[in-house]
Design an enzyme around this catalytic site. Structure first.
Site, short mmCIF file in Angstrom:
data_model
loop_
_atom_site.label_atom_id
_atom_site.label_comp_id
_atom_site.label_asym_id
_atom_site.label_seq_id
_atom_site.Cartn_x
_atom_site.Cartn_y
_atom_site.Cartn_z
CG ASP A 124 26.04 10.94 -23.76
OD1 ASP A 124 25.66 11.70 -24.66
OD2 ASP A 124 26.95 10.11 -23.91
CD GLU A 125 28.04 15.44 -26.32
OE1 GLU A 125 28.99 16.22 -26.09
OE2 GLU A 125 28.05 14.65 -27.29
CG ASP A 174 30.74 13.77 -22.63
OD1 ASP A 174 29.67 13.13 -22.68
OD2 ASP A 174 31.70 13.55 -23.38
#
Length: 353
Positions: free
Chosen positions: A103-104, A8
């Site tokens: 983003d993850e 993350d």
């Protein structure tokens, strides 16, 4: 035993802006819309989070909480480019990469020889390479299933790592506040608190039939599984998302139109924020109602051009609600977007208004 990493990025959009604009570093930064309009927060730097500013909050509320906050518009073309760069690094470890958003992502590194097969060392290598190549920090969780890996990635944020081994899992879950379990929202947590359930151990002590009776079959089974550390979901390298939605179960059944519409508004905004995060736009919105006897109904509306804002969706949700039966109290509402497509660069900024 599988080896799963959940990576993350730390305050991704805001961190990219602080990286590219030195004048923003160390200052409370909000990436989103106009605080004087109807914009929402897409990302909040850690400096502004100290004031209680969070993603999906209205920018107006964010400015109230932190008057000195700096507001900048998002640059999705930049975020996508950085995200692609990060994925390339991930693929050096394994081709089993499941992106959840820009983003993850989950990575299945079971049986990989990199770092002598150590998932912990692989996660640290990954974080180090991302920082070297992008100048951005990230956090990682390592465990034997997706649920625990995702929870672990939050433990030492920002710029940290946490590992939950099979031997640690039972004690870790038992002491975990139920709010920390992904999938237990505010309304469910409140209902569980009313039943004197505050930790994973308390949840584990609840019989399955009682969870199903209170939350329905699917959610009740899910709560039972996570309390026992069970998650058999595989990391899927190719994911085609067909819909994005959220729902909430009321603590008490309701026949109050104002209350029910208020919850529909909240679910609309939450689902819209998920659309933003995943860089999608939708042509169809679906309203779901579940009644006190556990029967449910859905109503949908489609538009030729994709919805431009959460406010543009509300009139249709009101219309759909007013055409649903009112024969029983309502126990759950949900809003789902479907008929999805990727956002193009021309219309990105409009989504925050």
């Amino acid at each position: 035993m599988r080896k799963i990493i959940h990576l993350d990025m730390d305050a991704f959009f805001a961190s990219v802006e602080q990286r590219d604009n030195p004048e923003y570093r160390g200052k409370p930064l909000v990436v989103g819309g106009d605080p004087n309009g109807r914009g929402v927060v897409a990302a909040a730097s850690y400096e502004v989070r100290a004031f209680g500013v969070r993603s999906a909050m209205s920018c107006y509320e964010a400015q109230k909480r932190c008057p000195q906050a700096i507001f900048v518009r998002p640059r999705f073309e930049v975020y996508r480019a950085v995200s692609s760069q990060i994925k390339t690094i991930m693929l050096k470890l394994t081709d089993m990469v499941e992106p959840l958003s820009l983003d993850e992502a989950y990575l299945d590194v079971t049986g990989k020889r990199h770092c002598n097969g150590s998932a912990t060392l692989m996660a640290n290598w990954l974080r180090s390479e991302i920082y070297k190549q992008t100048g951005l920090t990230s956090s990682a969780g390592v465990s034997f299933n997706k649920m625990l890996a995702k929870i672990a990635s939050d433990i030492n944020k920002p710029n940290g790592i946490a590992v939950i081994t099979p031997d640690m899992a039972d004690d870790f879950i038992s002491g975990l506040p139920i709010e920390r379990f992904h999938g237990i929202g505010k309304a469910s947590a409140k209902r569980l608190h009313e039943l004197s359930v505050f930790t994973g151990q308390d949840l584990k002590n609840m019989p399955l039939y009682q969870l199903v009776e209170i939350f329905g079959n699917k959610r009740g089974q899910f709560y039972h599984n996570i309390a026992h550390g069970h998650d058999e979901r595989e990391v899927k390298s190719e994911r085609v998302r067909k819909s994005i939605g959220t729902e909430i179960t009321f603590t008490e059944n309701s026949v109050n139109d104002e209350f029910i519409l208020g919850r529909i508004h909240e679910q609309n905004l939450e689902a819209w924020q998920d659309l933003l995060k995943r860089q999608m736009r939708a042509h169809t919105v679906t309203l779901k109602l579940k009644y006190s006897d556990f029967s449910q109904i859905t109503r949908s509306h489609s538009v030729k051009s994709p919805f431009k804002s959460p406010d543009a969706v509300l009139p249709w949700l009101h219309e759909l609600y007013h055409h649903t039966p009112k024969h029983l109290p309502v126990r759950l509402v949900g809003v789902t977007f479907s008929n999805l497509e990727s956002i193009d660069g021309v219309e990105q900024l409009d989504l925050f208004e």
